[in-house]
Motif scaffolding. Structure first.
Motif, PDB file in Angstrom:
ATOM      1  N   UNK A 173       0.860  -0.936   0.017  1.00 28.28           N
ATOM      2  CA  UNK A 173      -0.126  -0.058  -0.142  1.00 28.28           C
ATOM      3  C   UNK A 173       1.337   0.995  -0.458  1.00 28.28           C
ATOM      4  N   UNK A 174       2.018   0.919   0.606  1.00 26.28           N
ATOM      5  CA  UNK A 174       2.650   1.858   0.805  1.00 26.28           C
ATOM      6  C   UNK A 174       3.409   2.138  -0.273  1.00 26.28           C
ATOM      7  N   UNK A 175       3.805   1.894  -1.160  1.00 29.19           N
ATOM      8  CA  UNK A 175       5.066   1.665  -2.052  1.00 29.19           C
ATOM      9  C   UNK A 175       3.630   2.214  -3.271  1.00 29.19           C
ATOM     10  N   UNK A 176       2.192   1.512  -3.483  1.00 34.18           N
ATOM     11  CA  UNK A 176       1.127   2.359  -3.897  1.00 34.18           C
ATOM     12  C   UNK A 176       0.804   3.842  -4.200  1.00 34.18           C
ATOM     13  N   UNK A 177       0.585   3.629  -3.190  1.00 35.66           N
ATOM     14  CA  UNK A 177       0.469   5.347  -2.720  1.00 35.66           C
ATOM     15  C   UNK A 177       1.428   6.141  -3.069  1.00 35.66           C
ATOM     16  N   UNK A 178       2.451   6.035  -2.893  1.00 38.54           N
ATOM     17  CA  UNK A 178       3.935   6.255  -2.939  1.00 38.54           C
ATOM     18  C   UNK A 178       4.353   7.188  -2.151  1.00 38.54           C
ATOM     19  N   UNK A 179       3.896   6.946  -0.461  1.00 40.84           N
ATOM     20  CA  UNK A 179       4.404   7.748   0.286  1.00 40.84           C
ATOM     21  C   UNK A 179       5.440   6.839   0.924  1.00 40.84           C
ATOM     22  N   UNK A 180       6.084   5.888   0.487  1.00 39.73           N
ATOM     23  CA  UNK A 180       7.148   4.879   1.168  1.00 39.73           C
ATOM     24  C   UNK A 180       8.236   5.537   2.915  1.00 39.73           C
ATOM     25  N   UNK A 181       7.952   4.751   4.085  1.00 41.85           N
ATOM     26  CA  UNK A 181       9.182   5.497   4.340  1.00 41.85           C
ATOM     27  C   UNK A 181      10.516   4.631   4.271  1.00 41.85           C
ATOM     28  N   UNK A 182      10.815   4.887   4.166  1.00 42.42           N
ATOM     29  CA  UNK A 182      12.397   3.814   3.610  1.00 42.42           C
ATOM     30  C   UNK A 182      13.279   2.703   4.828  1.00 42.42           C
ATOM     31  N   UNK A 183      13.900   3.721   6.090  1.00 47.86           N
ATOM     32  CA  UNK A 183      14.149   3.220   7.377  1.00 47.86           C
ATOM     33  C   UNK A 183      13.040   2.971   7.889  1.00 47.86           C
ATOM     34  N   UNK A 184      11.607   3.605   8.235  1.00 50.44           N
ATOM     35  CA  UNK A 184      11.006   3.344   9.186  1.00 50.44           C
ATOM     36  C   UNK A 184      10.247   2.206   8.578  1.00 50.44           C
ATOM     37  N   UNK A 185       9.922   2.230   7.730  1.00 53.95           N
ATOM     38  CA  UNK A 185       9.103   0.900   7.303  1.00 53.95           C
ATOM     39  C   UNK A 185       9.713  -0.603   7.191  1.00 53.95           C
ATOM     40  N   UNK A 186      11.133  -0.171   6.870  1.00 57.26           N
ATOM     41  CA  UNK A 186      12.397  -1.795   6.451  1.00 57.26           C
ATOM     42  C   UNK A 186      12.400  -1.555   8.054  1.00 57.26           C
ATOM     43  N   UNK A 187      12.714  -1.192   8.999  1.00 55.34           N
ATOM     44  CA  UNK A 187      12.883  -1.194  10.295  1.00 55.34           C
ATOM     45  C   UNK A 187      11.358  -1.531  10.868  1.00 55.34           C
ATOM     46  N   UNK A 188      10.081  -1.356  10.656  1.00 53.86           N
ATOM     47  CA  UNK A 188       9.093  -1.510  11.294  1.00 53.86           C
ATOM     48  C   UNK A 188       8.674  -2.920  10.989  1.00 53.86           C
ATOM     49  N   UNK A 189       8.628  -3.323   9.812  1.00 51.74           N
ATOM     50  CA  UNK A 189       8.160  -4.159   8.516  1.00 51.74           C
ATOM     51  C   UNK A 189       9.612  -5.957   9.379  1.00 51.74           C
ATOM     52  N   UNK A 190      10.373  -5.841   9.609  1.00 57.39           N
ATOM     53  CA  UNK A 190      11.486  -6.720   9.773  1.00 57.39           C
ATOM     54  C   UNK A 190      11.392  -7.337  11.208  1.00 57.39           C
ATOM     55  N   UNK A 191      10.781  -6.105  11.680  1.00 57.14           N
ATOM     56  CA  UNK A 191      11.337  -6.496  13.149  1.00 57.14           C
ATOM     57  C   UNK A 191       9.591  -6.960  13.219  1.00 57.14           C
ATOM     58  N   UNK A 192       8.611  -6.898  12.715  1.00 56.26           N
ATOM     59  CA  UNK A 192       7.211  -7.219  13.107  1.00 56.26           C
ATOM     60  C   UNK A 192       7.750  -8.794  13.000  1.00 56.26           C
ATOM     61  N   UNK A 193       8.149  -9.161  11.978  1.00 57.25           N
ATOM     62  CA  UNK A 193       8.386 -10.665  11.009  1.00 57.25           C
ATOM     63  C   UNK A 193       9.091 -10.943  11.765  1.00 57.25           C
ATOM     64  N   UNK A 194       9.855 -11.014  12.377  1.00 57.66           N
ATOM     65  CA  UNK A 194      10.635 -11.077  13.263  1.00 57.66           C
ATOM     66  C   UNK A 194      10.178 -11.849  14.295  1.00 57.66           C
ATOM     67  N   UNK A 195       9.542 -11.277  15.146  1.00 54.51           N
ATOM     68  CA  UNK A 195       7.989 -11.296  16.334  1.00 54.51           C
ATOM     69  C   UNK A 195       7.249 -11.881  15.989  1.00 54.51           C
ATOM     70  N   UNK A 196       6.494 -11.466  15.182  1.00 46.29           N
ATOM     71  CA  UNK A 196       5.607 -12.624  14.421  1.00 46.29           C
ATOM     72  C   UNK A 196       5.363 -14.106  14.199  1.00 46.29           C
ATOM     73  N   UNK A 197       7.245 -14.803  13.166  1.00 45.73           N
ATOM     74  CA  UNK A 197       7.462 -15.586  12.764  1.00 45.73           C
ATOM     75  C   UNK A 197       7.942 -16.639  13.902  1.00 45.73           C
ATOM     76  N   UNK A 198       7.825 -15.770  15.332  1.00 47.16           N
ATOM     77  CA  UNK A 198       8.578 -16.621  17.071  1.00 47.16           C
ATOM     78  C   UNK A 198       7.341 -16.872  17.234  1.00 47.16           C
ATOM     79  N   UNK A 199       6.003 -16.056  17.380  1.00 52.36           N
ATOM     80  CA  UNK A 199       4.774 -16.599  17.716  1.00 52.36           C
ATOM     81  C   UNK A 199       4.093 -17.588  16.810  1.00 52.36           C
TER      82      UNK A 199
END
Length: 228
Positions: A89-115
């Motif tokens: 959605x961020x890329x589709x709307x061209x509202x990317x926040x590269x550092x924030x998005x990268x950090x938050x997305x992969x942090x959540x991925x790690x926690x979600x996979x652990x769950x």
């Protein structure tokens, strides 16, 4: 007051060659075009984490009744929607926040996979020790992906034509097998068929980490020869 330091962000080459990538991209773009403006990428990230919690709760509940596994199956769908749509959605709307998005997305991925994986290990179908082997394999591959971003500028999202979506499909199939076959008797030592499958996936991921590490180390050694 001086502005906070902002490191230079270089473009990351996203490598995604999984089997369902093209079909999945069409579906995600179709959904993105129809989402209300009030829905933000951050809301979708939270939605994905909610899905991971549903999966975890489903596996824990299966200790009481196998019907709880349907909650886990539904949670995988919710997790896929949130996890796949937030960046899309961020890329589709061209509202990317590269550092924030990268950090938050992969942090959540790690926690979600652990769950997800710990949930499997706390179910009555798979030993926790076996599930932790699979979790170790996933986290090693995650470390490999993050290191590749730093040294190669590449973010590889799939290996052996499989990515996160294919992994979710495998886990859904595993969960449905748990529901229909129930607790299995030991096949090898004290390990049942589910243990062997989950442990086997973990060993494949660990082996893949070792192979990819050697390949990239050789590639970097050519690019940066020894000065001795």
């Amino acid at each position: 007051m001086e502005p906070a330091f902002k490191p230079k962000i270089t473009p990351i080459d996203r490598i995604q060659e999984n089997l369902v990538a093209r079909v999945e991209r069409r579906i995600l773009n179709w959904i993105c075009a129809r989402l209300p403006r009030r829905i933000s990428p951050d809301m979708l990230t939270a939605f994905g984490m909610f899905g991971a919690l549903l999966v975890f709760a489903g596996y824990i509940g299966s200790n009481l009744d196998r019907d709880w596994l349907w909650l886990a199956v539904g949670g995988y769908v919710v997790h896929w929607l949130g996890d796949s749509l937030d960046g899309s959605l961020a890329r589709f709307r061209k509202i990317e926040r590269p550092r924030y998005g990268y950090f938050l997305d992969h942090s959540c991925d790690g926690f979600a996979t652990t769950l997800l994986v710990v949930g499997i290990g706390l179910s009555p179908f798979v030993l926790l020790e076996v599930a932790l082997v699979a979790l170790a394999g996933y986290l090693l591959m995650s470390i490999h992906a993050f290191l590749s971003v730093r040294v190669l500028g590449e973010l590889r999202l799939s290996y052996m034509n499989a990515g996160p979506t294919e992994l979710r499909l495998v886990l859904i199939a595993l969960t449905l097998s748990m529901y229909y076959f129930g607790r299995e008797s030991p096949v090898l030592w004290h390990l049942n068929g589910f243990d062997l499958f989950v442990g086997g996936v973990g060993m494949v991921l660990i082996g893949l980490f070792l192979i990819q590490t050697l390949q990239i180390a050789r590639r970097l050694a050519v690019d940066e020869p020894s000065r001795n």
